[in-house]
Design a protein around this motif. Structure first.
Motif, PDB file in Angstrom:
ATOM      1  N   LEU A 186       3.174   3.934  -8.171  1.00 30.20           N
ATOM      2  CA  LEU A 186       2.136   4.205  -9.174  1.00 30.20           C
ATOM      3  C   LEU A 186       1.812   5.691  -9.285  1.00 30.20           C
ATOM      4  O   LEU A 186       1.525   6.182 -10.372  1.00 30.20           O
ATOM      5  CB  LEU A 186       0.882   3.394  -8.869  1.00 30.20           C
ATOM      6  CG  LEU A 186       1.040   1.885  -9.072  1.00 30.20           C
ATOM      7  CD1 LEU A 186      -0.183   1.140  -8.556  1.00 30.20           C
ATOM      8  CD2 LEU A 186       1.290   1.564 -10.543  1.00 30.20           C
ATOM      9  N   LEU A 187       1.879   6.399  -8.163  1.00 31.02           N
ATOM     10  CA  LEU A 187       1.654   7.846  -8.208  1.00 31.02           C
ATOM     11  C   LEU A 187       2.726   8.546  -9.034  1.00 31.02           C
ATOM     12  O   LEU A 187       2.425   9.458  -9.812  1.00 31.02           O
ATOM     13  CB  LEU A 187       1.654   8.434  -6.790  1.00 31.02           C
ATOM     14  CG  LEU A 187       0.376   8.277  -5.983  1.00 31.02           C
ATOM     15  CD1 LEU A 187       0.638   8.520  -4.502  1.00 31.02           C
ATOM     16  CD2 LEU A 187      -0.690   9.233  -6.497  1.00 31.02           C
ATOM     17  N   THR A 188       3.986   8.127  -8.858  1.00 28.91           N
ATOM     18  CA  THR A 188       5.076   8.813  -9.552  1.00 28.91           C
ATOM     19  C   THR A 188       5.235   8.343 -10.994  1.00 28.91           C
ATOM     20  O   THR A 188       5.505   9.164 -11.873  1.00 28.91           O
ATOM     21  CB  THR A 188       6.412   8.631  -8.809  1.00 28.91           C
ATOM     22  OG1 THR A 188       6.691   7.249  -8.657  1.00 28.91           O
ATOM     23  CG2 THR A 188       6.376   9.308  -7.449  1.00 28.91           C
ATOM     24  N   LEU A 189       5.077   7.063 -11.252  1.00 26.37           N
ATOM     25  CA  LEU A 189       5.321   6.538 -12.597  1.00 26.37           C
ATOM     26  C   LEU A 189       4.100   6.632 -13.502  1.00 26.37           C
ATOM     27  O   LEU A 189       4.232   6.955 -14.687  1.00 26.37           O
ATOM     28  CB  LEU A 189       5.794   5.083 -12.529  1.00 26.37           C
ATOM     29  CG  LEU A 189       7.142   4.854 -11.861  1.00 26.37           C
ATOM     30  CD1 LEU A 189       7.440   3.367 -11.766  1.00 26.37           C
ATOM     31  CD2 LEU A 189       8.256   5.586 -12.610  1.00 26.37           C
TER      32      LEU A 189
ATOM     33  N   TRP B 146      -5.506   9.296  -7.946  1.00 28.58           N
ATOM     34  CA  TRP B 146      -6.548   8.751  -7.080  1.00 28.58           C
ATOM     35  C   TRP B 146      -5.963   7.807  -6.010  1.00 28.58           C
ATOM     36  O   TRP B 146      -6.626   7.503  -5.026  1.00 28.58           O
ATOM     37  CB  TRP B 146      -7.636   8.043  -7.890  1.00 28.58           C
ATOM     38  CG  TRP B 146      -7.147   6.903  -8.744  1.00 28.58           C
ATOM     39  CD1 TRP B 146      -6.717   6.976 -10.039  1.00 28.58           C
ATOM     40  CD2 TRP B 146      -7.025   5.540  -8.348  1.00 28.58           C
ATOM     41  NE1 TRP B 146      -6.330   5.728 -10.483  1.00 28.58           N
ATOM     42  CE2 TRP B 146      -6.511   4.827  -9.464  1.00 28.58           C
ATOM     43  CE3 TRP B 146      -7.289   4.838  -7.181  1.00 28.58           C
ATOM     44  CZ2 TRP B 146      -6.258   3.461  -9.429  1.00 28.58           C
ATOM     45  CZ3 TRP B 146      -7.045   3.475  -7.149  1.00 28.58           C
ATOM     46  CH2 TRP B 146      -6.541   2.805  -8.267  1.00 28.58           C
ATOM     47  N   LEU B 147      -4.704   7.384  -6.194  1.00 24.84           N
ATOM     48  CA  LEU B 147      -4.059   6.521  -5.206  1.00 24.84           C
ATOM     49  C   LEU B 147      -3.480   7.295  -4.022  1.00 24.84           C
ATOM     50  O   LEU B 147      -3.020   6.684  -3.065  1.00 24.84           O
ATOM     51  CB  LEU B 147      -2.935   5.717  -5.860  1.00 24.84           C
ATOM     52  CG  LEU B 147      -3.369   4.501  -6.669  1.00 24.84           C
ATOM     53  CD1 LEU B 147      -2.186   3.909  -7.419  1.00 24.84           C
ATOM     54  CD2 LEU B 147      -4.002   3.468  -5.773  1.00 24.84           C
TER      55      LEU B 147
ATOM     56  N   LEU C 157       0.814  -1.216   0.000  1.00 21.08           N
ATOM     57  CA  LEU C 157       0.000   0.000   0.000  1.00 21.08           C
ATOM     58  C   LEU C 157       0.848   1.267   0.000  1.00 21.08           C
ATOM     59  O   LEU C 157       0.560   2.205  -0.753  1.00 21.08           O
ATOM     60  CB  LEU C 157      -0.947   0.006   1.199  1.00 21.08           C
ATOM     61  CG  LEU C 157      -2.027  -1.077   1.220  1.00 21.08           C
ATOM     62  CD1 LEU C 157      -2.829  -1.009   2.509  1.00 21.08           C
ATOM     63  CD2 LEU C 157      -2.925  -0.968   0.010  1.00 21.08           C
ATOM     64  N   PHE C 158       1.870   1.327   0.848  1.00 22.16           N
ATOM     65  CA  PHE C 158       2.680   2.544   0.954  1.00 22.16           C
ATOM     66  C   PHE C 158       3.598   2.696  -0.259  1.00 22.16           C
ATOM     67  O   PHE C 158       3.444   3.616  -1.060  1.00 22.16           O
ATOM     68  CB  PHE C 158       3.498   2.537   2.250  1.00 22.16           C
ATOM     69  CG  PHE C 158       4.312   3.787   2.446  1.00 22.16           C
ATOM     70  CD1 PHE C 158       3.737   4.920   2.982  1.00 22.16           C
ATOM     71  CD2 PHE C 158       5.655   3.843   2.088  1.00 22.16           C
ATOM     72  CE1 PHE C 158       4.467   6.092   3.143  1.00 22.16           C
ATOM     73  CE2 PHE C 158       6.400   5.000   2.249  1.00 22.16           C
ATOM     74  CZ  PHE C 158       5.796   6.129   2.785  1.00 22.16           C
ATOM     75  N   SER C 159       4.537   1.777  -0.404  1.00 24.49           N
ATOM     76  CA  SER C 159       5.495   1.896  -1.505  1.00 24.49           C
ATOM     77  C   SER C 159       4.810   1.725  -2.855  1.00 24.49           C
ATOM     78  O   SER C 159       5.071   2.482  -3.800  1.00 24.49           O
ATOM     79  CB  SER C 159       6.626   0.872  -1.344  1.00 24.49           C
ATOM     80  OG  SER C 159       7.388   1.170  -0.189  1.00 24.49           O
ATOM     81  N   GLY C 160       3.930   0.741  -2.944  1.00 27.39           N
ATOM     82  CA  GLY C 160       3.245   0.493  -4.220  1.00 27.39           C
ATOM     83  C   GLY C 160       2.463   1.696  -4.699  1.00 27.39           C
ATOM     84  O   GLY C 160       2.499   2.042  -5.889  1.00 27.39           O
ATOM     85  N   SER C 161       1.754   2.351  -3.789  1.00 20.07           N
ATOM     86  CA  SER C 161       0.981   3.525  -4.205  1.00 20.07           C
ATOM     87  C   SER C 161       1.896   4.663  -4.649  1.00 20.07           C
ATOM     88  O   SER C 161       1.600   5.369  -5.618  1.00 20.07           O
ATOM     89  CB  SER C 161       0.046   3.993  -3.085  1.00 20.07           C
ATOM     90  OG  SER C 161       0.768   4.475  -1.976  1.00 20.07           O
TER      91      SER C 161
END
Length: 124
Positions: free
Chosen positions: A86-89, A94-95, A79-83
Motif C-alpha cells: 500500500l505504501l508503494t502502490l 501514514w502506513l 502488516l509487513f508486506s501489506g503495508s
C-alpha cells in the motif's frame, strides 16, 4: 491446521502474482526504490507462506505454540508486506509505522516456532 495450509497456499499464490507484477508491470511505474521495497514485500510474503506450511506440517512441534506461530506469521505478512504494497502502490504514507510492527510480528512467529520445537516431541 487445514485453514493454515489454505491461507499459506493463497498467500504463496498471491506472492507469485505480485512478484510477476513487479517484474513485468511496475518497472516503468514505480521508482527504483519503491520497486525494491515492493520486491522485498513479495520475498517476505513468500518466505513466510512457506514457513506457514512447515509449521502446519511438522508434527514434532508443540501444536498450540505452532498454531500461535502460524497466526503470528499471517498477521506479520498482512502488516509487513501489506503495508509495503500500500505504501508503494497507493502512497499511503501514514502506513509507514505499520511495517515495523509487522516485522516484529514475524519475529515473534519465529520465536514461537523455536519454543514449539523445544517444547514439542523431542523423540522425532
Amino acid at each position: 491446521m487445514k485453514i493454515i495450509i489454505s491461507i499459506a497456499a493463497l498467500s504463496a499464490l498471491t506472492a507469485v502474482i505480485l512478484g510477476a507484477l513487479a517484474a513485468h508491470g511496475l518497472k516503468g511505474t514505480l521508482s527504483p526504490a519503491s520497486l525494491a521495497s515492493f520486491k522485498t514485500a513479495v520475498s517476505y510474503q513468500m518466505y513466510h507462506s512457506l514457513a506457514l506450511l512447515l509449521v502446519a506440517a511438522l508434527p514434532q512441534l508443540k501444536r498450540n505454540l505452532a498454531t500461535l506461530a502460524a497466526w503470528s506469521f499471517i498477521l506479520g505478512i498482512v502488516l509487513f508486506s501489506g503495508s509495503i504494497y500500500l505504501l508503494t502502490l497507493a502512497q499511503l504514507s501514514w502506513l509507514g509505522p505499520v511495517t515495523p510492527i509487522g516485522g516484529v510480528t514475524l519475529m515473534i512467529g519465529w520465536g514461537l516456532v523455536l519454543t514449539a520445537a523445544v517444547k514439542g516431541d523431542t523423540d522425532g
